[in-house]
Design a protein around this motif. Structure first.
Motif, mmCIF file in Angstrom:
data_model
loop_
_atom_site.group_PDB
_atom_site.id
_atom_site.type_symbol
_atom_site.label_atom_id
_atom_site.label_comp_id
_atom_site.label_asym_id
_atom_site.label_seq_id
_atom_site.Cartn_x
_atom_site.Cartn_y
_atom_site.Cartn_z
ATOM 1 N N LYS A 170 47.406 55.349 43.783
ATOM 2 C CA LYS A 170 47.527 54.852 45.154
ATOM 3 C C LYS A 170 47.311 53.342 45.254
ATOM 4 C CE LYS A 170 46.302 58.683 48.226
ATOM 5 N NZ LYS A 170 45.211 59.082 49.128
ATOM 6 N N ARG A 171 47.055 52.668 44.138
ATOM 7 C CA ARG A 171 46.791 51.220 44.242
ATOM 8 C C ARG A 171 48.075 50.483 44.626
ATOM 9 N NH1 ARG A 171 45.578 52.203 38.897
ATOM 10 N NH2 ARG A 171 47.460 52.254 37.638
ATOM 11 N N LYS A 172 47.870 49.311 45.222
ATOM 12 C CA LYS A 172 49.019 48.496 45.608
ATOM 13 C C LYS A 172 49.074 47.297 44.682
ATOM 14 C CE LYS A 172 49.145 50.043 50.365
ATOM 15 N NZ LYS A 172 47.812 50.700 50.547
ATOM 16 N N LYS A 173 50.268 47.062 44.158
ATOM 17 C CA LYS A 173 50.446 46.020 43.157
ATOM 18 C C LYS A 173 49.901 44.667 43.623
ATOM 19 C CE LYS A 173 53.822 47.139 39.934
ATOM 20 N NZ LYS A 173 55.127 47.740 39.918
ATOM 21 N N ARG A 174 50.225 44.318 44.869
ATOM 22 C CA ARG A 174 49.840 42.986 45.340
ATOM 23 C C ARG A 174 48.312 42.842 45.425
ATOM 24 N NH1 ARG A 174 52.920 41.402 50.514
ATOM 25 N NH2 ARG A 174 54.678 41.841 49.135
ATOM 26 N N GLU A 175 47.662 43.906 45.912
ATOM 27 C CA GLU A 175 46.188 43.885 45.991
ATOM 28 C C GLU A 175 45.580 43.718 44.607
ATOM 29 O OE1 GLU A 175 44.755 46.533 49.816
ATOM 30 O OE2 GLU A 175 45.085 47.537 47.903
ATOM 31 N N THR A 176 46.098 44.507 43.652
ATOM 32 C CA THR A 176 45.571 44.444 42.292
ATOM 33 C C THR A 176 45.750 43.035 41.721
ATOM 34 O OG1 THR A 176 46.185 46.748 41.986
ATOM 35 C CG2 THR A 176 45.689 45.501 39.999
ATOM 36 N N GLU A 177 46.912 42.442 41.973
ATOM 37 C CA GLU A 177 47.157 41.101 41.444
ATOM 38 C C GLU A 177 46.243 40.058 42.048
ATOM 39 O OE1 GLU A 177 51.372 40.520 41.720
ATOM 40 O OE2 GLU A 177 51.606 41.769 39.924
ATOM 41 N N ASN A 178 46.004 40.203 43.340
ATOM 42 C CA ASN A 178 45.085 39.300 44.025
ATOM 43 C C ASN A 178 43.676 39.409 43.413
ATOM 44 O OD1 ASN A 178 42.829 39.197 46.194
ATOM 45 N ND2 ASN A 178 44.439 37.836 46.985
ATOM 46 N N LEU A 179 43.227 40.645 43.195
ATOM 47 C CA LEU A 179 41.893 40.854 42.620
ATOM 48 C C LEU A 179 41.831 40.319 41.192
ATOM 49 C CD1 LEU A 179 41.185 44.460 43.959
ATOM 50 C CD2 LEU A 179 40.066 42.357 44.681
ATOM 51 N N ARG A 180 42.922 40.471 40.462
ATOM 52 C CA ARG A 180 42.943 40.006 39.078
ATOM 53 C C ARG A 180 42.925 38.475 39.039
ATOM 54 N NH1 ARG A 180 47.490 41.045 34.502
ATOM 55 N NH2 ARG A 180 46.326 40.033 32.820
ATOM 56 N N ALA A 181 43.642 37.866 39.965
ATOM 57 C CA ALA A 181 43.671 36.397 40.018
ATOM 58 C C ALA A 181 42.278 35.848 40.319
ATOM 59 C CB ALA A 181 44.668 35.944 41.082
#
Lengths: 107, 555
Positions: free
Chosen positions: B497-508
């Motif tokens: 259920k994760r959202k790609k954009r959210e994950t990328e933001n958190l990773r950044a």
């Protein structure tokens, strides 16, 4: 037994790899084998072929492969997976290991 | 003297009288403090009264099993309405007491091996539970509102006066004996043998009323032995990620490890991978942990300054005695443990707790309870929580605190509380769930509305999975925390259920880190990095001083 294939968008692989192909894991009970090959396929796609002994998990496989293609520049590679019921947690590790072997020389 | 003081003296005299009456009923059943094994059921009938708070010693390792087995031969007509207090419901005999309807209420911590039986008792409404506690919480209540009238305990040896030697497994005996003995309760000890002279005195005879030499030695569970042969490549990867992303980053000097294979992998990487990273002397110096056999290579390689333990471990007796420069030992040279003090140390004095769990929900709450298996907790919640009574700073504590961005009303530091799990358990059962089984209405109802959560999400600073690290302490909202958890939840329904954009933001922002982000090469994640490949390897590292229990010996 279940077999499927799909290509995922991915940034192009680096021009120079350490070798033309790399292998991680073995085909054995509870394990899987990932073969990663450099080829002349579209350079913005990671082409995947999966053969697994446990049917019913296609959605998870596709999600894992899509994420991998997204996270790593693997465009222009062909991924062949032979799975003998590996735990799901092992899939990503074997993919990363094959990729690591492909792009970096092992000193 | 004040009226209140006078009242107290009177009550205390009554309680003392009552104790004298109980012991007086024994007549010839006891010779001084000593009881013969065949008389134990009759003795128990006379010293315990219906309605008593009764403490049965038994934790996840040692058991007063001879006394428990004898108690289970009695019946409802002999004893009823017992308020049972004990840390671990471990033996079939314990379950018998419930089946026979002798128990009015039970207050406990853990029911590992009997988890299924306890769940069945709950379903049959035969398990009148007060609460499931953490260890020190229950011991604390022994001094407040759950003071035992009778305590049935286990010791290695007694001398002719009734002094007790507890050997490597002191564990919780002092925490039971003190509140019982100092409130005119009765302390009845089973011992493996009666000797003329003890190696050391752990419990003075003054606090012991009755002693029986049991016909068989007390049950001891080898709970902390993990065979390196069963550690997987995935666990090695997670161990590498934890070492770089947490141990190295925060310079964790003092810590507790859970009992799983994940942390065993970390222990076995210290002398190899850790050494290569130049971390020796910088991390992992002070431990509050049982004498884990998988610690042997790190100890032998000079990583470890000291180890204090809540309990012993079968087979580690000769090794710990030989390494008294690292382990706490008595004047006789043998190993010493103390569960209450160890838990206290693990609560206040360590930089990090790291352990595993069976289920983690999207808010970071974890539990080992399922509808069909009620296990409880034990020690993890005491160590896996923020001790807000802590005042002393360490590097790791301050760094974790700064990152968590404390408000004007909160402590400047933070304990690192790390959950290290694979996203799936055996049998493709997802570890990550939207809602814990522990919140099931039937379980909550049995527990007076309290869901048995092992570690609360608010206390967790990091979750490590094979996918990477989620730094929950650095999240600035509940929504962000949930996104970080989904990001490392792999291909479980929660992870999907994760959202790609959210994950990328958190990773950044470094809140979510992949193995590569912390400098780990997945290609290296192989069992061959472990300092020992199997139990035999551990024996070799110990120079033959580790004596693995028979079930772990295949040579």
């Amino acid at each position: 037994m279940e077999k499927f294939a799909k290509a995922f968008p991915s940034s192009p692989l680096q021009a120079k790899t350490a070798k033309p192909w790399a292998l991680a894991g073995v085909v054995g009970s509870g394990n899987l084998e990932v073969l990663l090959e450099v080829g002349g396929r579209p350079s913005d796609r990671m082409e995947c072929h999966v053969e697994t002994s446990i049917p019913g998990y296609k959605a998870s496989w596709l999600a894992a492969l899509a994420d991998f293609a997204h996270n790593y520049p693997a465009g222009g590679t062909k991924v062949t997976i032979n799975d003998q019921g590996a735990p799901p947690v092992l899939v990503n590790l074997r993919l990363r290991q094959a990729y690591d072997h492909l792009i970096k020389s092992n000193k | 003297m004040s009226e209140k003081g006078h009242m107290t003296n009177t009550n205390s005299a009554l309680r003392r009288q009552n104790k004298a009456q109980r012991l007086g009923r024994l007549g010839k059943l006891a010779r001084g403090k000593f009881v013969s094994p065949d008389k134990v059921p009759q003795v128990l009938k006379r010293i315990i009264e219906s309605g008593d708070i009764l403490c049965l010693e038994g934790d996840n390792q040692k058991q007063a099993d001879f006394l428990a087995n004898n108690l289970a031969t009695l019946d409802k007509k002999d004893l009823h309405d017992i308020h049972l207090v004990m840390s671990c419901i471990t033996l079939p005999a314990h379950i018998q007491l419930f089946k026979k309807g002798m128990i009015r209420q039970v207050d406990f911590c853990y029911a590992g091996p009997q988890g299924t039986a306890v769940a069945d008792l709950v379903k049959a409404k035969k398990f009148p539970v007060g609460a499931i506690h953490t260890y020190n919480e229950l011991y604390a209540r022994y001094y407040i509102d759950l003071t035992p009238r009778v305590a049935l305990i286990a010791a290695a040896q007694a001398d002719r006066k009734g002094n007790l030697f507890l050997a490597a497994n002191t564990e919780e005996t002092p925490a039971i004996v003190e509140p019982t003995a100092f409130s005119d309760g009765i302390v009845f000890a089973q011992v493996n043998e009666i000797v003329d002279k003890l190696p050391r005195i752990d419990i003075p005879a003054d606090q012991v009323d009755l002693v029986v030499e049991a016909p068989y030695p007390m049950h001891l569970q080898a709970l902390f032995t993990r065979d390196p042969a069963a550690i997987t490549d995935v666990q090695v990867l997670m161990a590498m990620v934890a070492l770089r992303g947490i141990y190295e980053k925060y310079e964790v000097q003092s810590l507790n490890h859970g009992v799983g294979f994940n942390t065993a992998a970390i222990e076995l990487l210290l002398p190899t991978y850790g050494e290569r990273l130049g971390l020796k002397g910088k991390i992992c110096k002070y431990w509050m942990v049982n004498p884990l056999p998988t610690m042997i290579p790190a100890i032998e390689s000079g990583w470890v300054e000291s180890v204090f333990a809540v309990g012993g471990e079968v087979g580690m007796e000769r090794y710990t005695a030989a390494r008294s420069d690292v382990f706490f030992t008595g004047r006789d040279g043998s190993f010493h443990s103390n569960r209450a003090m160890g838990q206290l140390a693990g609560h206040y004095a360590i930089d990090m707790f790291i352990g595993a769990s069976l289920q983690i929900d999207i808010n970071g709450n974890s539990s080992t309870v399922s509808k069909n298996r009620i296990t409880g907790f034990g020690g993890a919640p005491n160590m896996g929580c923020q001790p807000t009574g802590r005042r002393h700073p360490t590097k790791a504590w301050l760094k974790a605190g700064t990152e968590a961005n404390p408000g004007p009303g909160s402590p400047p530091g933070r304990k690192l509380v790390v959950q290290m799990v694979e996203t799936f358990q055996a049998g493709r059962v997802p570890t990550f769930v939207e809602q814990l089984d522990a919140t099931d209405p039937s379980i909550r109802k049995a527990l007076h509305g309290v869901a048995p959560v092992m570690i609360y999400g608010d206390d967790v600073t990091h979750i490590v999975t094979e996918e990477g690290i989620a730094n929950l302490a650095a999240c600035r909202s509940i929504a962000e925390r949930q996104a970080a958890i989904r990001a490392v939840a792999g291909y479980t329904p929660v992870g999907l259920k994760r959202k790609k954009r959210e994950t990328e933001n958190l990773r950044a922002r470094g809140i979510v880190q992949l193995p590569e982000d912390v400098g780990v090469r997945p290609a290296e994640a192989s069992r061959s990095l472990l300092a020992a490949q199997d139990i035999k390897g551990l024996v070799r590292w110990s120079k033959g001083l580790y004596d693995p229990p028979p079930q772990f010996v295949d040579w």
